[in-house]
Design a protein around this motif. Sequence first.
Motif, PDB file in Angstrom:
ATOM      1  N   LYS A 110       0.856  -1.185   0.000  1.00  0.00           N
ATOM      2  CA  LYS A 110       0.000   0.000   0.000  1.00  0.00           C
ATOM      3  C   LYS A 110       0.895   1.239   0.000  1.00  0.00           C
ATOM      4  CE  LYS A 110      -3.829   2.301   2.328  1.00  0.00           C
ATOM      5  NZ  LYS A 110      -4.785   2.281   3.450  1.00  0.00           N
ATOM      6  N   ILE A 111       0.609   2.134  -0.958  1.00  0.00           N
ATOM      7  CA  ILE A 111       1.379   3.379  -1.089  1.00  0.00           C
ATOM      8  C   ILE A 111       0.416   4.545  -0.840  1.00  0.00           C
ATOM      9  CG2 ILE A 111       2.792   4.820  -2.601  1.00  0.00           C
ATOM     10  CD1 ILE A 111       3.461   2.237  -4.161  1.00  0.00           C
ATOM     11  N   THR A 112       0.755   5.408   0.131  1.00  0.00           N
ATOM     12  CA  THR A 112      -0.082   6.565   0.489  1.00  0.00           C
ATOM     13  C   THR A 112       0.763   7.835   0.421  1.00  0.00           C
ATOM     14  OG1 THR A 112      -1.319   5.163   2.023  1.00  0.00           O
ATOM     15  CG2 THR A 112      -1.632   7.547   2.217  1.00  0.00           C
ATOM     16  N   VAL A 113       0.234   8.860  -0.291  1.00  0.00           N
ATOM     17  CA  VAL A 113       0.937  10.153  -0.387  1.00  0.00           C
ATOM     18  C   VAL A 113      -0.055  11.257   0.005  1.00  0.00           C
ATOM     19  CG1 VAL A 113       2.268  11.731  -1.825  1.00  0.00           C
ATOM     20  CG2 VAL A 113       2.343   9.257  -2.271  1.00  0.00           C
ATOM     21  N   LYS A 114       0.324  12.100   0.976  1.00  0.00           N
ATOM     22  CA  LYS A 114      -0.539  13.207   1.430  1.00  0.00           C
ATOM     23  C   LYS A 114       0.331  14.310   2.037  1.00  0.00           C
ATOM     24  CE  LYS A 114      -1.248  11.233   6.025  1.00  0.00           C
ATOM     25  NZ  LYS A 114      -2.230  10.837   7.048  1.00  0.00           N
TER      26      LYS A 114
ATOM     27  N   ALA B 246       6.634  -4.452   7.118  1.00  0.00           N
ATOM     28  CA  ALA B 246       7.590  -3.346   7.041  1.00  0.00           C
ATOM     29  C   ALA B 246       6.874  -2.067   6.613  1.00  0.00           C
ATOM     30  CB  ALA B 246       8.707  -3.681   6.060  1.00  0.00           C
ATOM     31  N   THR B 247       7.270  -0.930   7.246  1.00  0.00           N
ATOM     32  CA  THR B 247       6.691   0.384   6.932  1.00  0.00           C
ATOM     33  C   THR B 247       7.818   1.386   6.733  1.00  0.00           C
ATOM     34  OG1 THR B 247       4.728  -0.091   8.264  1.00  0.00           O
ATOM     35  CG2 THR B 247       5.150   2.224   7.699  1.00  0.00           C
TER      36      THR B 247
ATOM     37  N   GLN C 250       3.938   0.536   2.694  1.00  0.00           N
ATOM     38  CA  GLN C 250       3.747  -0.508   3.706  1.00  0.00           C
ATOM     39  C   GLN C 250       3.426  -1.838   3.033  1.00  0.00           C
ATOM     40  OE1 GLN C 250       0.246  -0.230   6.380  1.00  0.00           O
ATOM     41  NE2 GLN C 250       1.775  -0.056   8.016  1.00  0.00           N
ATOM     42  N   ASP C 251       4.021  -2.933   3.556  1.00  0.00           N
ATOM     43  CA  ASP C 251       3.709  -4.260   3.009  1.00  0.00           C
ATOM     44  C   ASP C 251       3.229  -5.155   4.135  1.00  0.00           C
ATOM     45  OD1 ASP C 251       5.924  -5.601   4.353  1.00  0.00           O
ATOM     46  OD2 ASP C 251       7.248  -4.653   2.873  1.00  0.00           O
ATOM     47  N   THR C 252       2.831  -6.371   3.737  1.00  0.00           N
ATOM     48  CA  THR C 252       2.296  -7.326   4.726  1.00  0.00           C
ATOM     49  C   THR C 252       3.264  -8.466   4.979  1.00  0.00           C
ATOM     50  OG1 THR C 252       1.146  -8.476   2.949  1.00  0.00           O
ATOM     51  CG2 THR C 252      -0.096  -6.795   4.124  1.00  0.00           C
ATOM     52  N   GLY C 253       4.542  -8.218   4.755  1.00  0.00           N
ATOM     53  CA  GLY C 253       5.535  -9.263   4.976  1.00  0.00           C
ATOM     54  C   GLY C 253       5.932  -9.379   6.442  1.00  0.00           C
TER      55      GLY C 253
END
Length: 571
Positions: A488-492, A563-564, A506-509
């Motif tokens: 998931k990629i979030t830009v704000k 990981a984030t 962020q990933d789900t690993g």
Amino acid sequence: MKPLKPLINSLMFKLFLTIFLIIGPLIIFHIINNYYANEVIRNQVAQSNKNMLNIYMDQIDKSLEGVGNYIFQLSANTDLYFLQYHENFDLNDYEEAKIRLSNSINNQSYFYTAIDSIFLYSSSYKYFLYTQKNDENFTDRMNATDEIHDLLENTPENLREGKWNLWKGKKNYYLLYYLNIDGVYVGAWVNMNNLVKPFKYIDFGETGRALLTTSMLQPITNKKFIEDEKLDLTFKGNKFAVSGDNERFMVMKEKSSSGDFYLLALIPESEILEKLPFLQRISSVISIGAVLFLFLFIFIMRKVFLQPIKRIVSAMKKLREGDMEVRLPMNHNSTEFEVMNGTFNHMISEIKDLKINVYEEKLNLQRAELNHLQLQINPHFFLNSLNIIYNLATVKDFAIIQEMSKCLANYFRFMFRSNSYFVSLEEELKHTENYIKIQQLRFPEAINYEVEASSDLMECNIPPLVIQTIAENSIKHAFNMDEPIEIKITVKKDNEDPGFMEIKIQDTGEGFPEEVLCSLENDESLTNQEGERIGLWNVKRRLNLLYEGYAHIHFSNEQGKGATVRMKVPI
């Protein structure tokens, strides 16, 4: 205490302290000497006038006491019997007694010059007999006679019998003494203004004078003068006091032992100090001269020595803060300071030129390093792409090969045009999505992704390949065949600082290993002999070079999410 330390350690403070330690004791000595001399003169003048007041007050008290004794003797005169009330009234005896008493008090009045009048008053026959002086004002004498006559007729109980009473009339104060012999009042009075007349022949100075006050030290005479000069007469002690707003006066007082009043002398302090010895005046001149010399010396030292040094120190402080345009004025000053100012200005010019050269050299090195870092990224994916196409050709899946070729063409088109240091956020996100799509073609149903970005940030510039590199790192280290991975990629805009954008990947690993997180937080290189994790190090290094410390990147593991990576870069 810290702000005081630079002041105490300054050259100006040390110079002033040295001068004061040299001249200060001399000034203090002269000030103490002058003060002591003034006090001696004041004490001598006070003692002299105190003795004079004591002598004069003693004369007044003795006169009052003599009059009181005479009144007591007069009270025993048998002629007073005829002024008392009797049923068998003999007019001849009454008239003869008045004549004898009048002659008696008139003869005695010449011996008591301090007294204005001796009187007899018969309350039975309303007869008032008194003596008079030829030098008295007729109007004042009649007013005093009428007031005292009314007092004896109406309220004699307001006065103490056998004592000198201070009594206030309509215009003046009086001293009044009487004895009551069966309705016949025998006594004497004196106008208080007349008691201070002898002092007009004594030299108290141009504005000095003597005056009388009540027992509460309220002025009886010279009341307007006391109010105008704002003198405080209610001082404690019997020696003297100095008072006055407009002009300073020495005030001395002496209390009467016969009546409830004080005799005071006012001596102008200016008249007293004029009598100081010649040497004391010389001492005052020396003290004033020393103070003026101190200020003149300080002024000269400040102008010639301290101000140029202060300008140099101020210029050095500005130079330390990074102001390379500061220059010292080439004023006409001492030769030494002219040399120092010229040398300082020349040194600043050379430092500025040297700093510009060093800065340009540093920029060249940064440009070379950035180019090197970006070249490290391009071959990294290029080799992986060839491997993907080889594997697809092996299984002869031509539809996927066509899609893969199209995605790789778009990918390398971006890589070949991204030699600049910045690209738009929209281009970076499209490139990242293209990269993830290539990975989805390689591993169907194993990779999912989601992109959320504010539309008003799409035209903002960011370094190329920073988002794609972190997404690539997630696929490389978090991917496994047993469970699909989600990215998931979030830009704000940053909530705390709207001038920055926040990029979150962020990933789900399983997340970063602890040793990797530790190395990232300590800004240590992650590159090993095989070149693994060179992407993360490249991202950190490029952000630091391009934004010079204004951009931040943070690596962490979130429980249940993996990981984030959070990046904060200026818009």
